[in-house]
Structure formats: structure tokens, C-alpha cells
Design a protein around this motif. Structure first.
Motif, PDB file in Angstrom:
ATOM      1  N   ALA A 165      -0.562  12.740  14.354  1.00  0.00           N
ATOM      2  CA  ALA A 165       0.376  11.702  14.793  1.00  0.00           C
ATOM      3  C   ALA A 165      -0.336  10.374  15.003  1.00  0.00           C
ATOM      4  O   ALA A 165       0.171   9.312  14.601  1.00  0.00           O
ATOM      5  N   VAL A 166      -1.503  10.427  15.617  1.00  0.00           N
ATOM      6  CA  VAL A 166      -2.291   9.199  15.812  1.00  0.00           C
ATOM      7  C   VAL A 166      -2.674   8.597  14.465  1.00  0.00           C
ATOM      8  O   VAL A 166      -2.583   7.378  14.252  1.00  0.00           O
ATOM      9  N   ALA A 167      -3.103   9.430  13.528  1.00  0.00           N
ATOM     10  CA  ALA A 167      -3.509   8.942  12.210  1.00  0.00           C
ATOM     11  C   ALA A 167      -2.341   8.292  11.474  1.00  0.00           C
ATOM     12  O   ALA A 167      -2.495   7.240  10.842  1.00  0.00           O
ATOM     13  N   VAL A 168      -1.154   8.912  11.542  1.00  0.00           N
ATOM     14  CA  VAL A 168       0.025   8.350  10.876  1.00  0.00           C
ATOM     15  C   VAL A 168       0.370   6.987  11.473  1.00  0.00           C
ATOM     16  O   VAL A 168       0.699   6.032  10.749  1.00  0.00           O
ATOM     17  N   ALA A 169       0.291   6.872  12.816  1.00  0.00           N
ATOM     18  CA  ALA A 169       0.608   5.603  13.468  1.00  0.00           C
ATOM     19  C   ALA A 169      -0.420   4.527  13.129  1.00  0.00           C
ATOM     20  O   ALA A 169      -0.071   3.369  12.891  1.00  0.00           O
ATOM     21  N   VAL A 170      -1.682   4.909  13.096  1.00  0.00           N
ATOM     22  CA  VAL A 170      -2.749   3.933  12.818  1.00  0.00           C
ATOM     23  C   VAL A 170      -2.680   3.427  11.384  1.00  0.00           C
ATOM     24  O   VAL A 170      -2.861   2.235  11.111  1.00  0.00           O
ATOM     25  N   PHE A 171      -2.409   4.324  10.448  1.00  0.00           N
ATOM     26  CA  PHE A 171      -2.378   3.957   9.032  1.00  0.00           C
ATOM     27  C   PHE A 171      -0.956   3.677   8.543  1.00  0.00           C
ATOM     28  O   PHE A 171      -0.622   3.933   7.397  1.00  0.00           O
ATOM     29  N   ASP A 172      -0.129   3.136   9.411  1.00  0.00           N
ATOM     30  CA  ASP A 172       1.251   2.811   9.074  1.00  0.00           C
ATOM     31  C   ASP A 172       1.343   1.887   7.862  1.00  0.00           C
ATOM     32  O   ASP A 172       2.107   2.134   6.932  1.00  0.00           O
ATOM     33  N   THR A 173       0.543   0.828   7.857  1.00  0.00           N
ATOM     34  CA  THR A 173       0.606  -0.146   6.759  1.00  0.00           C
ATOM     35  C   THR A 173       0.193   0.480   5.439  1.00  0.00           C
ATOM     36  O   THR A 173       0.843   0.273   4.401  1.00  0.00           O
ATOM     37  N   GLU A 174      -0.890   1.244   5.458  1.00  0.00           N
ATOM     38  CA  GLU A 174      -1.376   1.881   4.236  1.00  0.00           C
ATOM     39  C   GLU A 174      -0.353   2.893   3.690  1.00  0.00           C
ATOM     40  O   GLU A 174      -0.127   2.957   2.479  1.00  0.00           O
ATOM     41  N   LEU A 175       0.261   3.662   4.586  1.00  0.00           N
ATOM     42  CA  LEU A 175       1.283   4.617   4.145  1.00  0.00           C
ATOM     43  C   LEU A 175       2.490   3.905   3.561  1.00  0.00           C
ATOM     44  O   LEU A 175       3.080   4.349   2.572  1.00  0.00           O
ATOM     45  N   GLY A 176       2.860   2.784   4.175  1.00  0.00           N
ATOM     46  CA  GLY A 176       3.976   2.020   3.655  1.00  0.00           C
ATOM     47  C   GLY A 176       3.713   1.490   2.259  1.00  0.00           C
ATOM     48  O   GLY A 176       4.575   1.545   1.376  1.00  0.00           O
ATOM     49  N   ALA A 177       2.501   0.974   2.041  1.00  0.00           N
ATOM     50  CA  ALA A 177       2.144   0.454   0.719  1.00  0.00           C
ATOM     51  C   ALA A 177       2.081   1.571  -0.317  1.00  0.00           C
ATOM     52  O   ALA A 177       2.452   1.378  -1.481  1.00  0.00           O
ATOM     53  N   LEU A 178       1.629   2.755   0.094  1.00  0.00           N
ATOM     54  CA  LEU A 178       1.491   3.876  -0.841  1.00  0.00           C
ATOM     55  C   LEU A 178       2.836   4.470  -1.215  1.00  0.00           C
ATOM     56  O   LEU A 178       3.055   4.828  -2.381  1.00  0.00           O
ATOM     57  N   THR A 179       3.745   4.584  -0.259  1.00  0.00           N
ATOM     58  CA  THR A 179       5.007   5.286  -0.484  1.00  0.00           C
ATOM     59  C   THR A 179       6.203   4.359  -0.694  1.00  0.00           C
ATOM     60  O   THR A 179       7.268   4.818  -1.124  1.00  0.00           O
ATOM     61  N   GLY A 180       6.049   3.094  -0.355  1.00  0.00           N
ATOM     62  CA  GLY A 180       7.181   2.181  -0.453  1.00  0.00           C
ATOM     63  C   GLY A 180       8.143   2.276   0.712  1.00  0.00           C
ATOM     64  O   GLY A 180       9.223   1.687   0.676  1.00  0.00           O
ATOM     65  N   VAL A 181       7.768   2.976   1.766  1.00  0.00           N
ATOM     66  CA  VAL A 181       8.601   3.107   2.957  1.00  0.00           C
ATOM     67  C   VAL A 181       8.377   1.885   3.847  1.00  0.00           C
ATOM     68  O   VAL A 181       7.234   1.526   4.122  1.00  0.00           O
ATOM     69  N   PRO A 182       9.423   1.224   4.314  1.00  0.00           N
ATOM     70  CA  PRO A 182       9.274  -0.012   5.095  1.00  0.00           C
ATOM     71  C   PRO A 182       8.520   0.195   6.403  1.00  0.00           C
ATOM     72  O   PRO A 182       8.408   1.317   6.920  1.00  0.00           O
ATOM     73  N   ASP A 183       8.014  -0.922   6.947  1.00  0.00           N
ATOM     74  CA  ASP A 183       7.303  -0.893   8.223  1.00  0.00           C
ATOM     75  C   ASP A 183       8.210  -0.377   9.334  1.00  0.00           C
ATOM     76  O   ASP A 183       9.418  -0.634   9.350  1.00  0.00           O
ATOM     77  N   GLY A 184       7.605   0.351  10.259  1.00  0.00           N
ATOM     78  CA  GLY A 184       8.323   0.856  11.418  1.00  0.00           C
ATOM     79  C   GLY A 184       8.784   2.292  11.292  1.00  0.00           C
ATOM     80  O   GLY A 184       9.045   2.946  12.302  1.00  0.00           O
ATOM     81  N   VAL A 185       8.893   2.786  10.054  1.00  0.00           N
ATOM     82  CA  VAL A 185       9.361   4.163   9.869  1.00  0.00           C
ATOM     83  C   VAL A 185       8.287   5.152  10.277  1.00  0.00           C
ATOM     84  O   VAL A 185       8.552   6.143  10.978  1.00  0.00           O
ATOM     85  N   TRP A 186       7.051   4.903   9.852  1.00  0.00           N
ATOM     86  CA  TRP A 186       5.985   5.870  10.113  1.00  0.00           C
ATOM     87  C   TRP A 186       5.653   6.009  11.598  1.00  0.00           C
ATOM     88  O   TRP A 186       5.453   7.124  12.079  1.00  0.00           O
ATOM     89  N   PRO A 187       5.607   4.909  12.390  1.00  0.00           N
ATOM     90  CA  PRO A 187       5.394   5.098  13.836  1.00  0.00           C
ATOM     91  C   PRO A 187       6.494   5.925  14.495  1.00  0.00           C
ATOM     92  O   PRO A 187       6.227   6.713  15.407  1.00  0.00           O
TER      93      PRO A 187
END
Length: 439
Positions: free
Chosen positions: A104-126
């Protein structure tokens, strides 16, 4: 006296199977309605982001739960009524909680990178990161309640509470025009009360006082994970590769065939969850029978549940094959091409269902390493078949690859339990199962 002692255990098994099927039906209906709700309420980009984020969340949860739920079913069913049950639960939960928190910590920290990789907008991953530990623990704790012989928490939490909560909260979010992170949070939120309620149920029904979490001894921890460890790897492989076929179609054949494949496989969850519901009811009984060395009772349970599995799920698969030309266009006219895929999937599951709960029996007998090897082999068969068939046959090639993997996953353990335990899916107990179930 019969092998089971009286007809009453058969009645309890039938009622448990019905409860499991009801829970499965509730989950399946909720999933389907959420898909319809999101696709009809959000624009395609937002709907795709929602499905991508939730699919990846479920994939990650499937890895992080380490198959501790099934491990607890096995351990609690064998040790039922012992004061060490609390220690077994802590032994199971400690690694799961630690891994989930770190993820959970890793997903929150790498929110921007996950968004760029998957195309999911900011705020979803946190939003998903905050709920991820609860999503993982809810599955583990609800499974543990079945180890104590009760299907009620599974029915109330997994069959009614959590799926209905997801549907109502997602509906409220999309109808009020909430942002995509809020819609995603609405989907994840019901896991939190499910976790709390399952934990309270276990605390009430486990014998003896509740020890501190650190009171778990090393022997209990080692014994539990010696059994569950191989299954953890198998569960992780299944969690990842359950959704890999769609990615393979998109990469090798393009997004349009991937969309057709996704639509054609959307309805198979109904039959699979029916299988899961019956499995949840019978698994603790099989564990106890095999642990007691009572292969006669194990054979009776295996053959009875195989017959009930055929009776309950074949109509689903045959009905899906027959109604596919009318069901698939619900997603749009272009999806009618998936009818052939539906026929392949239905035929495969008819054959697989006739094998019965072979992997459950193999695991109940303690052969978790063999189950892991079977799963890895099935995944390898699927990938090889996809690579060979998808470039020339598109989505149909992926369906054939999936079919080959499913058949391998059922044929291998069927041969193994037949040789090691002398168990076959059909026999003299098959017809008796129907007669006793009606009586």
C-alpha cells in the motif's frame, strides 16, 4: 449406519453448498451490474481507467493474500476446537498484514509512475492504496470462518454485504457526478467493514482467550507456512495470469480483438463463481476426512460434490453457449463476433466441471507442491498456445489457449489423486448424492 454416520451431514453439506452458491451468485450479479453501470455512466476513457485500476488492485490483492485463507481452512478444520487456533490465525495474518502494508505504501508513493504506465488519472492509486490491506484481509478472514465449518459469514459478507455495498456506493458516486478517484474509493470501501465483521466473528467463535499477536510460536508459524507456502506461489501465479490473456490479445492482435475477448469472457464468471461457492462448502469436510485417513468418506464427498457440480453448473455453461448470440450484443453490435469464443469457453468448462474439485482434493491431501507445479504447467501451456494462435486467430486463439490451460489444470491433478488416493470423480456415490440431496 452410512459412511457419514447419518444423512444429516449430507444435508449440512447441501445447505452449505446452497449458501456458497448464493454468495457466488450475489458476487457475480454485483460485478455484472457494476460493469453495466460504469460503462453506461462514464465516458470510455474513464470507464477503462476504472476497470484497469480495479483489475490491478484485485490482481495485487490475489498476490498479497499469500493464499493464507485456504491455509487457514486447512489448519482450522484439522485443529477444530483446539486452544491453539488463535496462534494459527496470527501465524497466517502476520506476513499478510506486513506485505499488504508495504504494498500500500509503495502504491501511494509511486502514484505518478503508475498513472503514467497505466493511463489511470491522478488520485486513483492513493484511494486504492488506502483500502488495499482491507481488500486483502477481508478475503483471508472470511475464508478462515469456513475453516470453523460455517458458511454464514461467507454468505452475508461475500455474497450480500460487500458486493451490494460496492454496487450501491458506486451507483451513488456515478449518479452524483463524483470524480474517478471517488468512484474507485466507493468500489473499495466495503472491504473495510467486511474485514472488521469477519475478525469479530472469528474472535467470538475461536476457543480460548485471544493471545497477543506476538504470542505466535515459531513452530506454529513454520508448520502453517510449510503447507501454505507452495500454495502462495500458485495463488500469485493464478492472480496474475487470470487477466494476462486480455493483455496478450491486445499486444499480439490489437485492441479491437481484446475488447471482443473481454466481452465474450465477461459471463464466464457466473459459472466459475458457482463452482467456487460449492468448493467453499465442501473444502473443510474434505480436509477433515483426508486428515483422519477416511478415504471412504473422502471418496463419497468427492463423487457427491462432482455430481452436484455437474447438475448445478452445466445448465449455466450450456445456457451461456445457447444464449451467447443475444447476450454479447449487450456490449454493442461489434461484439457478436465473440459467439465462437463463448462456445469454446462453455465446452471447456463442461469438461473441466466433470473432473470435479480435483485441485481442492489434491490440496486437502497435503500435496501443495504438486498443485503449484500443475498451475505453473497450465500457465505455460496457456502462454505457449496464445503466442502460437493469437497472431493468426486473434481472440479465438486466446480462447483456445485458455481452454488448453484449463484442461491441463484439471487433467493433471485428476491423474494424481487417482494414482495416490484411488479417487475418481464418478462412482457409486454419484447417484446417491442426488437421491440424498432431495430426501
Amino acid at each position: 449406519m452410512s459412511v457419514l454416520g447419518t444423512r444429516r451431514p449430507v444435508g449440512r453439506l447441501a445447505r452449505g453448498g446452497i449458501a456458497g452458491l448464493a454468495a457466488a451468485a450475489g458476487g457475480a450479479a454485483s460485478q455484472f451490474l457494476i460493469v453495466l453501470l460504469v460503462t453506461r455512466s462514464l465516458d470510455p476513457d474513464a470507464a477503462g481507467a476504472f476497470f484497469t485500476a480495479t483489475a490491478l488492485c484485485l490482481m495485487l490483492a490475489g498476490i498479497l493474500r499469500l493464499d493464507a485463507g485456504n491455509g487457514l481452512i486447512y489448519a482450522l478444520a484439522r485443529r477444530r476446537g483446539e486452544l491453539t487456533d488463535h496462534s494459527v490465525v496470527w501465524a497466517a495474518l502476520a506476513p499478510v498484514v506486513a506485505c499488504s502494508a508495504l504494498a500500500a505504501v509503495a502504491v501511494a508513493v509511486f502514484d505518478t509512475e503508475l498513472g503514467a504506465l497505466t493511463g489511470v488519472p491522478d488520485g486513483v492509486w492513493p484511494a486504492l492504496a488506502a483500502a488495499l490491506p482491507a481488500v486483502v484481509l477481508a478475503d483471508v478472514l472470511v475464508a478462515a470462518t469456513r475453516g470453523l465449518g460455517s458458511m454464514r459469514p461467507t454468505l452475508l459478507l461475500d455474497g450480500l454485504g460487500r458486493p451490494m455495498g460496492q454496487l450501491l456506493l458506486v451507483a451513488a458516486a456515478v449518479l452524483t457526478g463524483a470524480s474517478l478517484p471517488m468512484v474507485t474509493a466507493a468500489w473499495a470501501l466495503p472491504a473495510i467493514p467486511a474485514t472488521v465483521l469477519a475478525a469479530l466473528w472469528l474472535r467470538r467463535h475461536l476457543p480460548g482467550p485471544v493471545p497477543l499477536p506476538l504470542a505466535c510460536d515459531r513452530e506454529t508459524m513454520a508448520s502453517f507456512w510449510r503447507y501454505t507456502g507452495p500454495r502462495s506461489a500458485a495463488s500469485a501465479i493464478q492472480a496474475v495470469f487470470q487477466r494476462l490473456d486480455i493483455v496478450i490479445v491486445a499486444v499480439l492482435a490489437g485492441p479491437a480483438p481484446a475488447a471482443v475477448y473481454t466481452a465474450a469472457t465477461r459471463f464466464k464468471v457466473v459459472g466459475q463463481l458457482a463452482n467456487q461457492g460449492l468448493t467453499q462448502a465442501v473444502q473443510p469436510h474434505l480436509v477433515r476426512a483426508i486428515a483422519d485417513g477416511d478415504l471412504v468418506r473422502a471418496r463419497r464427498l468427492y463423487q457427491a460434490t462432482t455430481m452436484w457440480l455437474v447438475v448445478l453448473t452445466w445448465p449455466i455453461w450450456l445456457g451461456y453457449a445457447a444464449l451467447a448470440p443475444w447476450l454479447l450484443p449487450l456490449f454493442g453490435p461489434s461484439y457478436a463476433d465473440g459467439v465462437t469464443i463463448a462456445l469454446v469457453l462453455s465446452g471447456t468448462m463442461v469438461v473441466a466441471t466433470a473432473c470435479g474439485m480435483v485441485d481442492v482434493v489434491l490440496i486437502a491431501s497435503g500435496h501443495t507442491a504438486a498443485s503449484l507445479a500443475n498451475t505453473a504447467c497450465a500457465v505455460a501451456v496457456t502462454i505457449v498456445a496464445d503466442v502460437l494462435l493469437v497472431p493468426s486467430h486473434g481472440a479465438l486463439g486466446a480462447a483456445l489457449g485458455w481452454s488448453a490451460g484449463v484442461l491441463a489444470k484439471n487433467a493433471l491433478p485428476l491423474v494424481q489423486i487417482s494414482r495416490r488416493l484411488g479417487l475418481l470423480p464418478f462412482g457409486r456415490h454419484s447417484v446417491n448424492a442426488l437421491r440424498r440431496g432431495v430426501a
